[in-house]
Write an enzyme that holds these catalytic residues in place. Sequence first.
Site, mmCIF file in Angstrom:
data_model
loop_
_atom_site.group_PDB
_atom_site.id
_atom_site.type_symbol
_atom_site.label_atom_id
_atom_site.label_comp_id
_atom_site.label_asym_id
_atom_site.label_seq_id
_atom_site.Cartn_x
_atom_site.Cartn_y
_atom_site.Cartn_z
ATOM 1 C CB SER A 129 -0.958 0.005 1.203
ATOM 2 O OG SER A 129 -1.719 -1.181 1.256
ATOM 3 C CG HIS A 130 4.375 1.411 1.124
ATOM 4 N ND1 HIS A 130 5.433 0.645 1.588
ATOM 5 C CD2 HIS A 130 3.505 1.521 2.165
ATOM 6 C CE1 HIS A 130 5.213 0.316 2.840
ATOM 7 N NE2 HIS A 130 4.046 0.824 3.222
ATOM 8 C CG HIS A 131 -0.417 3.938 -3.700
ATOM 9 N ND1 HIS A 131 -1.600 4.305 -3.106
ATOM 10 C CD2 HIS A 131 -0.464 2.577 -3.794
ATOM 11 C CE1 HIS A 131 -2.342 3.240 -2.878
ATOM 12 N NE2 HIS A 131 -1.663 2.178 -3.277
#
Length: 543
Positions: free
Chosen positions: A479-481
């Site tokens: 979940s690291h964009h």
Amino acid sequence: MSGVDRTPVSGADVCIVGAGVAGGIVAAKLAAAGADVVVLESGERFDPDDRLAQMEQAIRPEHTDSEIWNMGGPRDRFSSSGDVEYALNERRVKGVGGTTLHWLGTTPRLHPRDFELDSRYGVAIDWPISYDDLRPYYAQAERELGIVGNDEGNGPPRAEPYPMDPFPATHADGIYADACEELGISMRPCPQARNTEPYDGRSQCVGYGTCIPVCPSGAKYSGDVHIRTAEERGAQVISQVTVEYLEHGPESVEAARYVTPDGTRHRQTAEQFVVAAGGVETPRLLLLSESSDYPDGLANTSGLVGRYFMEHPGVRTTARIDGETNPEPVRFLTRISEQFYEGADGPPGSILLKFGNPQPASPVEHALSGPDTSSLDGLGAALGGTEWGEDLLGEIETETHTLWIGGNVEMLPDKTNRVTLDDSQTDAFDNSVPDVSFGVGSYAAETAEEALAIQREILETAGAEVTRQTDPTDPNYLSHHMGTTRMGTDPSESVVNPQLRAHDVENLWCVSSSVFPTVGSANPTLTIAALALRTSEFLAADL
């Protein structure tokens, strides 16, 4: 919500799009400097007093984490067209506080090597700033968010103590530590934005154990902390408004056009505009803001808006050991290792190891998620089946003897990994939705294999039997964009300059993980906060 005033604010100096950690910090700092600040946020404002009820909802098996923060539906439509089928709405929150409303809270710094991949190893690209440039802002960010930790282990260089002492080692940490000592592997307390003592008006951690998706006590930092500070200093926040377009001429942005839940449209004018909407919605807004001056999207003369999307692949090795592993009810990380953050011989890439504190799911969760659906209807069938009797007891007993080690894995920037507009479908307001398209790549897959081999060696040295490992070619994603509006000095090879101002437009700034040229393997939030603090100084000087 009827009766809420969502009309534009007159006389604004700065308009910020996005009320997450970056937008909140910039708003708080500029309001303190005397600027008139307005923040536009597409999600709602969640009352901290409701978080206990949110936790109670979260622990009921029929609810998903996305439902806790009202994610999904027409407002949040997206598509995924790449090798990875990417469940975007499970990996973000739209709301005042942003995705930090449901994050785990892990906050390591990037390492000096992350800023110099090309110079050191001949891969990827160098950042236009160095670790030393960001180092004082890292220290400030740790104070702003309230980070716990100490200087043990193989972390990057630092001169200042952490604001708070770390969490003590758990029983499981002791098992890992004995094996790591035998192998010569250094562990360290996990830096995290979770209070070990009362700090900045927030409670110390009281052990609810529902950090994802919600911290009822407020001990874990979230971006709404800085939003509240900004409002106390005079900033105005308009929630539940979707910014559809940045109105502009050839040299500057003139207004942010936004729409309210009932479809009413407004124009918010300002002198300066900050887009702080993350690695997906930031490029989407710029691409939506096309014009005769910028036919490929605002600030996109380089053609790189949306390009170089990056994530952190996550890999895990799970094992069973004879002794009990988890007598303490701890669900967050307490120990990590950065021993393998950079190899002596360069690539393959960076690995950050995370030592798990396993905790059994409740008997109800086990009973409702077993494999047998043949005789069920209703909730049991919807959740995949049931387990009963000896099978259920066996599952619970197994988890009390479980260890796991996870790993963040570095992904290199790849121009073909990107966020684009999917014109075949629209959101609730008839705007094209974002399409996320990427694949893991050979570099990350090879690094994942190395991480899995290290994890296996540690667990087997601890006397555990490995029972499961992630497929390195099909990892989890954390979940690291990141990427999509990369920073640089060359306008043909980047979207924003080292101060995070757009090359093409004089009053447009992107303050987000979208500006990362590379990502290392450290969680990005502390770096986002440090960059926000740094850019706030440049913005304040321009006002």
